[in-house]
Structures are given as C-alpha cells and as structure tokens.
Write a protein that holds these residues in place. Structure first.
Motif, PDB file in Angstrom:
ATOM      1  N   HIS A  92       0.784  -1.238  -0.105  1.00 29.56           N
ATOM      2  CA  HIS A  92      -0.012   0.023   0.091  1.00 29.56           C
ATOM      3  C   HIS A  92       0.826   1.364   0.121  1.00 29.56           C
ATOM      4  O   HIS A  92       0.657   2.184  -0.766  1.00 29.56           O
ATOM      5  CB  HIS A  92      -0.917  -0.031   1.086  1.00 29.56           C
ATOM      6  CG  HIS A  92      -2.221  -0.614   0.882  1.00 29.56           C
ATOM      7  ND1 HIS A  92      -3.516  -0.154   0.759  1.00 29.56           N
ATOM      8  CD2 HIS A  92      -2.413  -2.085   0.667  1.00 29.56           C
ATOM      9  CE1 HIS A  92      -4.421  -0.838   0.605  1.00 29.56           C
ATOM     10  NE2 HIS A  92      -3.825  -2.195   0.513  1.00 29.56           N
ATOM     11  N   THR A 107      -7.581   4.833  -5.252  1.00 27.55           N
ATOM     12  CA  THR A 107      -9.090   5.278  -5.034  1.00 27.55           C
ATOM     13  C   THR A 107      -9.904   4.286  -5.397  1.00 27.55           C
ATOM     14  O   THR A 107     -11.023   4.097  -4.952  1.00 27.55           O
ATOM     15  CB  THR A 107      -9.054   6.341  -5.693  1.00 27.55           C
ATOM     16  OG1 THR A 107      -8.906   6.220  -7.452  1.00 27.55           O
ATOM     17  CG2 THR A 107      -8.201   7.576  -5.424  1.00 27.55           C
ATOM     18  N   ASN A 108      -9.530   3.326  -6.348  1.00 33.05           N
ATOM     19  CA  ASN A 108     -10.473   2.220  -6.921  1.00 33.05           C
ATOM     20  C   ASN A 108     -10.401   0.982  -6.106  1.00 33.05           C
ATOM     21  O   ASN A 108      -9.387   0.403  -6.078  1.00 33.05           O
ATOM     22  CB  ASN A 108     -10.282   1.923  -8.329  1.00 33.05           C
ATOM     23  CG  ASN A 108     -11.327   0.999  -8.761  1.00 33.05           C
ATOM     24  OD1 ASN A 108     -11.511  -0.284  -8.431  1.00 33.05           O
ATOM     25  ND2 ASN A 108     -11.944   1.322  -9.942  1.00 33.05           N
ATOM     26  N   SER A 109     -11.573   0.841  -5.082  1.00 30.35           N
ATOM     27  CA  SER A 109     -11.289  -0.256  -4.066  1.00 30.35           C
ATOM     28  C   SER A 109     -11.119  -1.824  -4.918  1.00 30.35           C
ATOM     29  O   SER A 109     -10.512  -2.522  -4.300  1.00 30.35           O
ATOM     30  CB  SER A 109     -12.543  -0.342  -3.166  1.00 30.35           C
ATOM     31  OG  SER A 109     -13.704  -0.495  -3.956  1.00 30.35           O
ATOM     32  N   ASN A 110     -11.716  -1.869  -5.704  1.00 28.28           N
ATOM     33  CA  ASN A 110     -11.691  -3.323  -6.577  1.00 28.28           C
ATOM     34  C   ASN A 110     -10.115  -3.466  -7.104  1.00 28.28           C
ATOM     35  O   ASN A 110      -9.863  -4.534  -7.025  1.00 28.28           O
ATOM     36  CB  ASN A 110     -12.849  -3.224  -7.833  1.00 28.28           C
ATOM     37  CG  ASN A 110     -14.146  -3.268  -7.284  1.00 28.28           C
ATOM     38  OD1 ASN A 110     -14.521  -3.631  -6.204  1.00 28.28           O
ATOM     39  ND2 ASN A 110     -15.050  -2.765  -7.938  1.00 28.28           N
ATOM     40  N   PHE A 113      -7.968  -3.972  -4.315  1.00 25.73           N
ATOM     41  CA  PHE A 113      -8.140  -5.403  -3.790  1.00 25.73           C
ATOM     42  C   PHE A 113      -7.288  -6.403  -4.684  1.00 25.73           C
ATOM     43  O   PHE A 113      -6.528  -7.439  -4.183  1.00 25.73           O
ATOM     44  CB  PHE A 113      -9.542  -5.861  -3.661  1.00 25.73           C
ATOM     45  CG  PHE A 113      -9.845  -7.054  -3.485  1.00 25.73           C
ATOM     46  CD1 PHE A 113      -9.834  -7.655  -2.090  1.00 25.73           C
ATOM     47  CD2 PHE A 113     -10.202  -8.072  -4.182  1.00 25.73           C
ATOM     48  CE1 PHE A 113     -10.074  -9.033  -1.652  1.00 25.73           C
ATOM     49  CE2 PHE A 113     -10.398  -9.357  -3.888  1.00 25.73           C
ATOM     50  CZ  PHE A 113     -10.285  -9.756  -2.664  1.00 25.73           C
ATOM     51  N   THR A 175      -5.552   3.299   5.264  1.00 31.15           N
ATOM     52  CA  THR A 175      -5.548   2.163   4.447  1.00 31.15           C
ATOM     53  C   THR A 175      -4.760   1.033   5.662  1.00 31.15           C
ATOM     54  O   THR A 175      -4.710  -0.257   5.193  1.00 31.15           O
ATOM     55  CB  THR A 175      -5.017   1.943   3.074  1.00 31.15           C
ATOM     56  OG1 THR A 175      -3.805   2.526   3.184  1.00 31.15           O
ATOM     57  CG2 THR A 175      -5.796   3.073   2.250  1.00 31.15           C
ATOM     58  N   ASN A 182     -16.729   0.492   4.688  1.00 29.68           N
ATOM     59  CA  ASN A 182     -16.927   0.704   3.118  1.00 29.68           C
ATOM     60  C   ASN A 182     -16.166  -0.263   2.294  1.00 29.68           C
ATOM     61  O   ASN A 182     -15.516   0.106   1.430  1.00 29.68           O
ATOM     62  CB  ASN A 182     -15.980   2.107   2.959  1.00 29.68           C
ATOM     63  CG  ASN A 182     -16.617   3.066   3.935  1.00 29.68           C
ATOM     64  OD1 ASN A 182     -17.764   3.587   3.838  1.00 29.68           O
ATOM     65  ND2 ASN A 182     -15.560   3.991   4.392  1.00 29.68           N
ATOM     66  N   VAL A 183     -16.637  -1.504   2.565  1.00 29.04           N
ATOM     67  CA  VAL A 183     -16.169  -2.743   1.678  1.00 29.04           C
ATOM     68  C   VAL A 183     -17.141  -2.968   0.851  1.00 29.04           C
ATOM     69  O   VAL A 183     -18.621  -3.253   1.231  1.00 29.04           O
ATOM     70  CB  VAL A 183     -15.879  -4.054   2.557  1.00 29.04           C
ATOM     71  CG1 VAL A 183     -15.423  -5.119   1.765  1.00 29.04           C
ATOM     72  CG2 VAL A 183     -14.659  -3.834   3.734  1.00 29.04           C
ATOM     73  N   ASN A 184     -16.984  -2.720  -0.583  1.00 26.82           N
ATOM     74  CA  ASN A 184     -18.376  -2.815  -1.508  1.00 26.82           C
ATOM     75  C   ASN A 184     -18.616  -4.239  -1.935  1.00 26.82           C
ATOM     76  O   ASN A 184     -17.747  -4.923  -1.471  1.00 26.82           O
ATOM     77  CB  ASN A 184     -17.999  -2.106  -2.708  1.00 26.82           C
ATOM     78  CG  ASN A 184     -16.579  -2.519  -3.531  1.00 26.82           C
ATOM     79  OD1 ASN A 184     -16.594  -3.549  -3.576  1.00 26.82           O
ATOM     80  ND2 ASN A 184     -15.932  -1.530  -3.918  1.00 26.82           N
TER      81      ASN A 184
END
Length: 325
Positions: A92, A107-110, A113, A175, A182-184
């Motif tokens: 990170h 910024t894009n969580s997907n 991940f 992070t 906020n886990v989509n």
C-alpha cells in the motif's frame, strides 16, 4: 477419538454457534429504530456488508492459521508472524509513493483489492515455499526468517513514508489499519469466489490434514504425496490470508487466538472440528469486538488494536508455558 468425545465437541460447537448468532443479532439490531421502516432499511444496508465481511475474514484467517500450524507442526506459529502484514503495508505504501493517493490504484477499491491479492499471493508463495524447503520446516529458522522479513518490509516502508508528502501520508494511514467499513459488494463477491475456488481445488489435500499432522514420515508411509500436498496447502494458506488482509487490512494475532482457543476448547485432532471451532471463535471475537468498538468506544480505538494487544499477551503466555495443545 471415542463417540462420547465427538458428541461433546459437537455440543461445544453448537454453543459457539449460538454465541456467534447472539453477537450477530446484537450487532445488527442494537440501537435500531424499528418503528421507522426507512431508518431500519438504512441501518440494515450499512450493517449487513460489515457483518458479511467479518464472517469471511474469520473463516479465511481461521482456516489458513490451522492449516499453517499443521504444516509447520507447531501451534504458536501463524502467517502474521512471517511478515504478511508488513508485506501488505509495504504494498500500500509503495502504491501511494509511486502512483500517488489520487491514482486509480489507490482510489478504486476493486483494483486495489486485486493488486493486493495478486502481489501478496505471488511474493508470499515464492518466498515462503523456497524458505520452507531450504529450512526443512524447522520452526526456529522459520520464526527467525519471519522476523527478518518483517523488519525488511517495515524498513522499506518506513523509508518511503519518511520522504513521502505529508498529505499523501495522511491518506495512506487510513488504509494501514484494519477496518470493516466501506467494503463494497464487488470485493465481497470476489473474496467469496477466491475462497470457494481454493476449497474446491484443494479439497482432497484439505482432507489429508489429519494424516499430515502425524508428521512427514508417517504421512508418507500412509501413502501421502507429502511435498506436493504441502506446496498446495501452502498456496491455499497464502491465498486465504491475502484475501482477508486485502479486504480489511492487517489484523495481527487473530489467527493465533482463534486456532489455539479452538484446540484448547475442543481437544481433538480432527481438523474439520478444529477449523469450524476456530472460525466460530473468530466470528464471535470480530463481531463482539466491533460491537464494543462502535457502541462503547465510539470508533475511537479500532478493533485491530485490541486484538493486537490481547493476542500479543496470549502469544507470550503460550511461549512461557510451552503450551502444545
């Protein structure tokens, strides 16, 4: 193991399951306005993903920790002691250091991940497979190497943070602390798919854990392809830890707590019961702990801090008492 002991363990597992259900009910329905349908639906919309994430995290870390302890044949060693958390922090930090906190990777969580999962899986599998083979699974060497790797990863990360822009560092700190916020849904689905694939492709190897726990020589004499099986199980451990860490962040000592509480509570060699017990302990710890953090401490202290403190004390207790359960 006689039938009476099996039935006793089944009753214990039922008790643990009831405790988990009570914790889940408290987490979902405490301080909820049942009289207002809109507020009720809003509360459920916020709390349901968090509950699902905690369940997934408990299952992934519990299974990985018990399998890892069986591979190493030691009950005080968990993947977090081998630098997995430090590796997550380094990844990170490197992303923010190289690409910036406003980049798509950050910024894009997907996408974040996916990057965490792939890099952690590749690095950990290559490094640890090589090291385990060279050390012949010697516990003392493995712990020493884990300490060195943790220091190595942490040193690189510290160097990056010292020369990083302060504003970038502030955004990075959020992070590096485990959080169930906020886990989509897409990340949750991806995690479930990865875990389901691991279980499916390694189901035969997982069924051999009871035999592997007897030791290498005994397992080979009983017809187990030991080296191949260990490599595949190590891959499953790496993927499970990578999924849990990439989804919520590093939680030190959680696997140690869950695995050893399960061994002490059930007193069995059956990994099917041990993994289930460890998972239930983890669910109760995470859900109950998050409920306390939210309702008593009002988010002032993250749950990972409590787990780290009590887990560290528990680890020292196991070392000092030379507990082998």
């Amino acid at each position: 193991m006689n039938h009476a002991a099996v039935r006793a363990n089944q009753r214990k597992l039922v008790i643990l399951a009831v405790i988990v259900l009570l914790c889940a009910a408290g987490f979902m329905f405490y301080a909820v306005n049942f009289g207002n349908p809109k507020l009720f639906r809003y509360a459920m919309k916020l709390r349901t993903p968090k509950l699902v994430v905690m369940l997934i995290t408990a299952f992934a870390i519990a299974g990985a920790s018990l399998v890892f302890q069986t591979i190493i044949n030691n009950v005080i060693v968990t993947p977090c002691l081998l630098g997995m958390n430090a590796l997550y922090s380094l990844i990170h930090t490197a992303v923010v250091f190289v690409a910036g906190s406003t980049s798509l990777l950050a910024t894009n969580s997907n996408l974040a991940f996916a990057v965490d999962l792939v890099l952690m899986a590749i690095v950990a599998t290559i490094v640890y497979s090589f090291l385990f083979e060279k050390t012949h699974h010697n516990v003392l060497y493995i712990l020493l190497i884990g300490t060195v790797l943790t220091s190595f990863f942490s040193s690189i990360q510290t160097t990056m943070t010292r020369i990083m822009d302060p504003n970038e560092y502030d955004s990075l700190l959020e992070t590096l602390v485990a959080s169930f916020e906020n886990v989509n849904a897409e990340v949750i689905v991806a995690s479930l798919v990865v875990l389901a694939a691991v279980i499916f492709f390694l189901r035969k190897d997982l069924a051999l854990l009871d035999v592997i726990s007897l030791g290498k020589d005994q397992a080979i004499n009983l017809g187990v392809d030991y080296d191949r099986c260990i490599r595949r199980l190590l891959l499953s451990v790496t993927l499970c830890i990578a999924v849990a860490t990439a989804m919520v962040g590093p939680i030190s000592f959680l696997g140690l707590i869950m695995a050893n509480l399960s061994r002490q509570f059930l007193r069995t060699y059956r990994h099917s019961q041990l993994i289930l017990g460890s998972t239930l302990f983890g669910m109760a710890i995470l859900i109950g702990g998050e409920l306390i953090v939210e309702r008593i401490y009002h988010y002032a202290v993250p749950i990972s801090v409590f787990i780290g403190v009590f887990g560290g004390l528990y680890f020292l207790y196991l070392l000092l008492t030379n507990k082998r359960v």
